[in-house]
Design a protein around this motif. Structure first.
Motif, PDB file in Angstrom:
ATOM      1  N   SER A 167      -3.209  -4.538  12.597  1.00 50.60           N
ATOM      2  CA  SER A 167      -2.843  -3.635  11.510  1.00 50.60           C
ATOM      3  C   SER A 167      -3.839  -3.823  10.379  1.00 50.60           C
ATOM      4  N   LYS A 168      -3.906  -2.842   9.507  1.00 50.69           N
ATOM      5  CA  LYS A 168      -4.743  -2.941   8.314  1.00 50.69           C
ATOM      6  C   LYS A 168      -3.869  -3.142   7.084  1.00 50.69           C
ATOM      7  N   ILE A 169      -4.307  -4.003   6.197  1.00 47.08           N
ATOM      8  CA  ILE A 169      -3.689  -4.120   4.879  1.00 47.08           C
ATOM      9  C   ILE A 169      -4.618  -3.408   3.907  1.00 47.08           C
ATOM     10  N   ILE A 170      -4.150  -2.284   3.388  1.00 46.22           N
ATOM     11  CA  ILE A 170      -4.934  -1.453   2.485  1.00 46.22           C
ATOM     12  C   ILE A 170      -4.472  -1.713   1.052  1.00 46.22           C
ATOM     13  N   PHE A 171      -5.377  -2.148   0.194  1.00 42.17           N
ATOM     14  CA  PHE A 171      -5.006  -2.503  -1.176  1.00 42.17           C
ATOM     15  C   PHE A 171      -4.884  -1.276  -2.067  1.00 42.17           C
ATOM     16  N   GLU A 172      -3.929  -1.361  -2.990  1.00 45.57           N
ATOM     17  CA  GLU A 172      -3.830  -0.339  -4.025  1.00 45.57           C
ATOM     18  C   GLU A 172      -5.069  -0.429  -4.919  1.00 45.57           C
ATOM     19  N   LYS A 173      -5.381   0.679  -5.567  1.00 46.36           N
ATOM     20  CA  LYS A 173      -6.625   0.769  -6.340  1.00 46.36           C
ATOM     21  C   LYS A 173      -6.775  -0.377  -7.332  1.00 46.36           C
ATOM     22  N   GLU A 174      -5.693  -0.762  -7.974  1.00 45.18           N
ATOM     23  CA  GLU A 174      -5.725  -1.810  -8.991  1.00 45.18           C
ATOM     24  C   GLU A 174      -6.165  -3.163  -8.427  1.00 45.18           C
TER      25      GLU A 174
END
Length: 217
Positions: free
Chosen positions: A30-37
């Motif tokens: 799976s990918k952990i995609i970070f929020e922009k902040e």
């Protein structure tokens, strides 16, 4: 206290039905995609020194206004009740989950992990490294989970069906099905089960310990 997601998960688990019951039961990535902040290399500086991570996340598909203090774990057949704090039920007072996943690699804008038991799009509220000297308890006992023998199913489906999937999706689907995604109290050899995986609808039946995929749409 107010909390907000720092990231979200991206994978092919589009249906709660087929998500692994616990983390670490498959090696599906799976990918952990970070929020922009938090999309900043400084936020994960040093994380490559660890190979397992704790994820604190939200049961975003199980929102309820009221919660019971007892639940019926599938491992107990769905009939016997235990305290909510003596279970890993998704129906919790604060809808928070905790999972241990393997960090496979760090990419430019995300983390690649395996073994996640999170549905696609699940919000992640915090990420912490797994530390062997404190987190590994060799004398741990499993309560009522020790009473169940885990076994895998044999899986078969026609090549004409598997050809609809990529090689990676086929391997992931086999891992899901071998772990028997049915509720623990279901054992009807005539019943057709179905769930969504990636963009597909998977249909299957189980007789004894053999699972047969009957259609992929």
């Amino acid at each position: 206290m107010e909390i907000k997601p720092v990231a979200y998960i991206e994978n092919d688990f589009t249906d709660k039905f087929a998500v692994p019951r616990q983390s670490g039961m498959t090696d599906i990535e799976s990918k952990i995609i970070f929020e922009k902040e938090y999309l900043n290399k400084n936020a994960i500086k040093g994380i490559e020194g660890f190979n397992y991570l704790w994820l604190i996340w939200g049961f975003s598909k199980n929102i309820r206004k009221e919660h019971s203090l007892t639940v019926r774990p599938p491992l107990l057949g769905g009939n016997e009740r235990v305290g909510v704090f003596a279970s890993r039920s998704p129906f919790r007072p604060n809808n928070l989950g905790l999972s241990c996943v393997r960090l496979e690699r760090v990419e430019k804008d995300c983390l690649i992990v395996s073994g996640a038991d999170l549905i696609n799009g699940t919000p992640i509220y915090d990420i912490k490294p797994y530390i062997p000297y404190s987190d590994c308890k060799t004398d741990a006992v499993g309560g009522f989970t020790d009473e169940r023998d885990f076994h895998s199913l044999s899986v078969e489906f026609d090549e004409s069906l598997s050809n609809k999937l990529s090689d990676k999706q086929t391997e992931a689907l086999l891992q899901i099905l071998k772990n028997d995604p049915r509720p623990a109290y279901h054992d009807d050899e005539n019943r057709i089960y179905g769930f969504k995986f990636a963009e597909f609808e998977i249909k299957f039946k189980v007789k004894n310990d053999k699972l047969t995929v009957i259609n992929i749409e």
